[in-house]
Motif scaffolding. Structure first.
Motif, short mmCIF file in Angstrom:
data_model
loop_
_atom_site.label_atom_id
_atom_site.label_comp_id
_atom_site.label_asym_id
_atom_site.label_seq_id
_atom_site.Cartn_x
_atom_site.Cartn_y
_atom_site.Cartn_z
N PRO A 167 0.82 -1.23 0.00
CA PRO A 167 0.00 0.00 0.00
C PRO A 167 0.84 1.27 0.00
O PRO A 167 0.50 2.25 -0.67
N LEU A 168 1.96 1.26 0.70
CA LEU A 168 2.81 2.43 0.73
C LEU A 168 3.41 2.71 -0.65
O LEU A 168 3.46 3.85 -1.10
N GLN A 170 2.05 1.86 -3.46
CA GLN A 170 0.97 2.37 -4.30
C GLN A 170 0.73 3.86 -4.05
O GLN A 170 0.54 4.64 -5.00
N ARG A 171 0.76 4.25 -2.80
CA ARG A 171 0.53 5.66 -2.48
C ARG A 171 1.62 6.54 -3.04
O ARG A 171 1.35 7.62 -3.58
N GLN A 174 1.19 6.84 -6.80
CA GLN A 174 0.12 7.78 -7.12
C GLN A 174 0.58 9.22 -6.93
O GLN A 174 0.34 10.09 -7.76
N TRP A 175 1.25 9.49 -5.83
CA TRP A 175 1.74 10.84 -5.55
C TRP A 175 2.75 11.28 -6.61
O TRP A 175 2.70 12.39 -7.11
#
Length: 190
Positions: A167-168, A170-171, A174-175
């Protein structure tokens, strides 16, 4: 000479190291040497068999000559011609000695043929063993390469899968993507 000796030892050491690192090449060189020995043995056998045939023909010719002179001796004796029978007996004895020598030559040739055939069989067996060893080494190398590929491929797919499900990660993606888009908008707005 010291420089050449040192260079020779260095090259021999390098070749030995190379062959140790590539055992299939050493086995292939041995297989080639055995093949050459096998061919040489075949040529020797052919030569020995040809010589055997020649000596057999000479023995047969000598035996026929002995028979011919034996008949002549009998004729000369029955006619009472000692002046012919005695020299004929000496000639027959000479032919018998010659025949015995040729017989001895043929026996030696037969033994050499037998020894050479045995040597050829041993060379063929050793060559087959080396060929089997070559196949084993190649199979082991192929299996090792396949295993290495499988592990590397698994590690790559595993690390990619880890990144996709983290998840990190992915974040951050995205950023970072959003930041790139914003930068592109700013550049287009100018």
């Amino acid at each position: 000479m010291g420089l050449f000796d040192d260079l020779g030892r260095f090259l021999e050491t390098r070749i030995d190291e190379f062959l140790k690192n590539n055992p299939h090449l050493e086995l292939q060189a041995l297989e080639e040497k055995l093949y050459e020995q096998e061919q040489e043995t075949r040529r020797l056998l052919a030569d020995l068999r040809l010589r055997e045939k020649t000596v057999e023909a000479e023995i047969l010719t000598t035996a026929q000559e002995i028979q011919r002179w034996h008949v002549r001796i009998e004729k000369a004796r029955s006619a009472g011609r000692l002046d012919l029978s005695e020299p004929a007996e000496a000639h027959e004895a000479s032919l018998l000695r010659e025949g015995n020598q040729k017989w001895g030559q043929m026996q030696v040739l037969k033994e050499r043929i037998q020894q050479t055939e045995e040597l050829q069989r041993k060379i063929q067996i050793r060559r087959q063993e080396v060929q089997a060893e070559i196949k084993q080494v190649k199979a082991a190398q192929a299996a090792q390469a396949e295993k290495r590929w499988a592990v590397d491929g698994w590690n790559q797919s595993f690390s990619s899968a880890d990144k996709a499900t983290d998840p990190l990660e992915q974040r951050f993606q995205q950023w970072e993507t959003q930041e790139e888009l914003n930068e592109m908008k700013r550049n287009m707005g100018r």
